[in-house]
Motif scaffolding. Sequence first.
Motif, PDB file in Angstrom:
ATOM      1  N   GLY A 157       0.837  -1.181   0.000  1.00 25.17           N
ATOM      2  CA  GLY A 157       0.000   0.000   0.000  1.00 25.17           C
ATOM      3  C   GLY A 157       0.877   1.238   0.000  1.00 25.17           C
ATOM      4  O   GLY A 157       2.090   1.155  -0.221  1.00 25.17           O
ATOM      5  N   MET A 158       0.305   2.396   0.289  1.00 26.93           N
ATOM      6  CA  MET A 158       1.090   3.618   0.197  1.00 26.93           C
ATOM      7  C   MET A 158       2.235   3.662   1.195  1.00 26.93           C
ATOM      8  O   MET A 158       3.326   4.131   0.875  1.00 26.93           O
ATOM      9  CB  MET A 158       0.181   4.833   0.395  1.00 26.93           C
ATOM     10  CG  MET A 158      -0.726   5.124  -0.789  1.00 26.93           C
ATOM     11  SD  MET A 158       0.154   5.154  -2.378  1.00 26.93           S
ATOM     12  CE  MET A 158       1.445   6.324  -2.038  1.00 26.93           C
ATOM     13  N   SER A 159       2.021   3.161   2.399  1.00 29.35           N
ATOM     14  CA  SER A 159       3.106   3.195   3.391  1.00 29.35           C
ATOM     15  C   SER A 159       4.228   2.247   2.998  1.00 29.35           C
ATOM     16  O   SER A 159       5.416   2.574   3.144  1.00 29.35           O
ATOM     17  CB  SER A 159       2.571   2.858   4.781  1.00 29.35           C
ATOM     18  OG  SER A 159       1.945   1.588   4.789  1.00 29.35           O
ATOM     19  N   GLY A 160       3.889   1.060   2.485  1.00 28.78           N
ATOM     20  CA  GLY A 160       4.912   0.121   2.046  1.00 28.78           C
ATOM     21  C   GLY A 160       5.681   0.634   0.845  1.00 28.78           C
ATOM     22  O   GLY A 160       6.916   0.516   0.780  1.00 28.78           O
TER      23      GLY A 160
ATOM     24  N   ALA B 259       3.893  -3.294   6.898  1.00 26.73           N
ATOM     25  CA  ALA B 259       3.010  -2.223   6.430  1.00 26.73           C
ATOM     26  C   ALA B 259       1.658  -2.815   6.069  1.00 26.73           C
ATOM     27  O   ALA B 259       1.242  -2.822   4.915  1.00 26.73           O
ATOM     28  CB  ALA B 259       3.640  -1.509   5.236  1.00 26.73           C
ATOM     29  N   VAL B 260       0.973  -3.309   7.075  1.00 24.16           N
ATOM     30  CA  VAL B 260      -0.298  -4.020   6.902  1.00 24.16           C
ATOM     31  C   VAL B 260      -1.343  -3.389   7.823  1.00 24.16           C
ATOM     32  O   VAL B 260      -1.010  -2.588   8.704  1.00 24.16           O
ATOM     33  CB  VAL B 260      -0.130  -5.520   7.227  1.00 24.16           C
ATOM     34  CG1 VAL B 260       0.850  -6.173   6.258  1.00 24.16           C
ATOM     35  CG2 VAL B 260       0.348  -5.719   8.672  1.00 24.16           C
TER      36      VAL B 260
ATOM     37  N   GLY C 108       2.259   2.548   8.274  1.00 22.14           N
ATOM     38  CA  GLY C 108       0.826   2.537   7.987  1.00 22.14           C
ATOM     39  C   GLY C 108       0.188   3.825   8.458  1.00 22.14           C
ATOM     40  O   GLY C 108       0.752   4.540   9.301  1.00 22.14           O
ATOM     41  N   ASP C 109      -0.996   4.124   7.949  1.00 27.71           N
ATOM     42  CA  ASP C 109      -1.655   5.360   8.365  1.00 27.71           C
ATOM     43  C   ASP C 109      -2.155   5.288   9.801  1.00 27.71           C
ATOM     44  O   ASP C 109      -2.613   6.291  10.349  1.00 27.71           O
ATOM     45  CB  ASP C 109      -2.792   5.726   7.404  1.00 27.71           C
ATOM     46  CG  ASP C 109      -3.905   4.677   7.342  1.00 27.71           C
ATOM     47  OD1 ASP C 109      -3.889   3.718   8.155  1.00 27.71           O
ATOM     48  OD2 ASP C 109      -4.786   4.809   6.475  1.00 27.71           O
TER      49      ASP C 109
ATOM     50  N   GLU D 255      -1.036  11.424   3.073  1.00 26.83           N
ATOM     51  CA  GLU D 255       0.128  12.080   3.653  1.00 26.83           C
ATOM     52  C   GLU D 255       0.643  11.310   4.872  1.00 26.83           C
ATOM     53  O   GLU D 255       1.856  11.097   5.022  1.00 26.83           O
ATOM     54  CB  GLU D 255      -0.216  13.518   4.051  1.00 26.83           C
ATOM     55  CG  GLU D 255       0.876  14.276   4.788  1.00 26.83           C
ATOM     56  CD  GLU D 255       2.044  14.675   3.907  1.00 26.83           C
ATOM     57  OE1 GLU D 255       3.035  15.209   4.444  1.00 26.83           O
ATOM     58  OE2 GLU D 255       1.994  14.445   2.682  1.00 26.83           O
ATOM     59  N   GLY D 256      -0.260  10.878   5.744  1.00 25.11           N
ATOM     60  CA  GLY D 256       0.150  10.110   6.918  1.00 25.11           C
ATOM     61  C   GLY D 256       0.768   8.788   6.552  1.00 25.11           C
ATOM     62  O   GLY D 256       1.763   8.357   7.159  1.00 25.11           O
ATOM     63  N   SER D 257       0.213   8.108   5.548  1.00 19.47           N
ATOM     64  CA  SER D 257       0.758   6.820   5.107  1.00 19.47           C
ATOM     65  C   SER D 257       2.172   6.984   4.572  1.00 19.47           C
ATOM     66  O   SER D 257       3.087   6.229   4.934  1.00 19.47           O
ATOM     67  CB  SER D 257      -0.132   6.216   4.016  1.00 19.47           C
ATOM     68  OG  SER D 257      -1.385   5.853   4.517  1.00 19.47           O
ATOM     69  N   ILE D 258       2.348   7.957   3.688  1.00 19.93           N
ATOM     70  CA  ILE D 258       3.664   8.167   3.076  1.00 19.93           C
ATOM     71  C   ILE D 258       4.687   8.570   4.131  1.00 19.93           C
ATOM     72  O   ILE D 258       5.825   8.093   4.131  1.00 19.93           O
ATOM     73  CB  ILE D 258       3.556   9.218   1.963  1.00 19.93           C
ATOM     74  CG1 ILE D 258       2.747   8.645   0.789  1.00 19.93           C
ATOM     75  CG2 ILE D 258       4.934   9.670   1.500  1.00 19.93           C
ATOM     76  CD1 ILE D 258       2.478   9.631  -0.318  1.00 19.93           C
TER      77      ILE D 258
END
Length: 460
Positions: free
Chosen positions: A51-54, A297-298, A429-430, A441-444
């Motif tokens: 996902g975005m964080s990963g 990142a799940v 992760g967000d 933004e929080g995820s990234i």
Amino acid sequence: GLPPGFPGDTPVPPRAPHRLRPPSCRGNGKSDHMGAIKMIKATKTHIIGAGMSGLSAAVSLIKTGHGVVLHESAGHAGGRCRSFQDDAMGCRIDNGNHLLLGGNRAAYAYLKDIGAEDSLTGPERAEFHFLDLKTAERWTVTLNAGFLPKAIFSKAGRVPGSRPIDYLRAFRLAWAGGEATVAQCLGPDNALFRRFWEPIAVAVLNTAAEEGAASLLSTVMRETLFRGEAACRPLIAKQGLSESFVDPAIRFLEGRGADIGLNNRLRGLNIEDGRVAELDFGDGSVALDDGDTVVLAVPPPVAAGLVPGLRTPGEFRAIVNGHFRLERKIEGFSFLGLNGGLGQWLFVRGDVASVTVSAADDLAEKDNASIAGRLWADVALGLGLGLGDVPLPPHRIVKEKRATFAQTPEQEKRRPGARTGLKNLFLAGDWIATGLPATIEGSIRSGRTAADMILSFMSS
């Protein structure tokens, strides 16, 4: 972000991951990704979840020359931030609607890293247009350095029905304590709250203003409203979320040697001597070398099931999105805030109109047909199509019953940091304690934080 697939979510057909290297398959139909990554000998980081964080963690690491192996349980990357071809509508649509602001520094840095910094579009000014569906009143809020002073001293700068004192309440956010809710700080007994702050807060927090954490909205305001108009400028993807955030990232990672495996669900972590020693994927396992690290990142429930003793948010809120194929393209229309209806924000890109309902737990339990009818009525009014017999066009209703964690003061306290009790395991992760709401933004930013910690860990 949180990937789809929680029980009760509406299934959405994924886009074929044509840019990923085609995996070889064994008799069980699964990727031979396991065999490929066992051949990698250099110190590396295994990132669980694309996902975005990963993706953010992977991009941040690989641009320094660090080895990256990316594992994703679904058949596509991007999690909730993605686009797909919808056969019923006959076009590509985004899984949901995501609005970025000029002050989203981590998101812009990420897009620049992957070569997609020009893939967003929006109005030149930080203008937010609103429509009251019951009274047909329209108004525009321009967020700049003079927003609050102008509204306090001039009726021309105010939201219809609001009073000067209502705007002074905005300063309460700056001193909002950890237990305060948005409604306690800004409302709920005034027109400014109902016609501006509430729709903004519910969209940002995906939680009703009566229970949403004011501290999280305060952080967003400090990084946007209190930094001037450029930081408040609203932007959306020109083509789609995948074209902006996902596909360029995959090309960036593969071009630098990252190994990416889809349909590869992590089943367990084998822990020895205070570190993750092995990743268990059910049909095979991967032993970690001494210098290897892992980013998990799940979603929170998945992480809690993998990491012993991990405390995570345990309550969630739904988002419902309705996408409608219009008879013709609409130019010069980006988005519109809706008051007094079911839909809260209306987005238009070309000939697709999409409307979002946040904090939609009750609505998500309704049948898709009734939801489509009610949302289309809001869309028709928002686009000026009238209340007559406007036929329901081809459409798609997307329900995400666990779209984000419930961003209440209580649940905010349950967000863990990126470090864990295992020396080579990090979280992203967000829902991680970034101080930001559960947004792109929080995820990234969480992914970048995990990457920075890994690089620091490696250097020490």
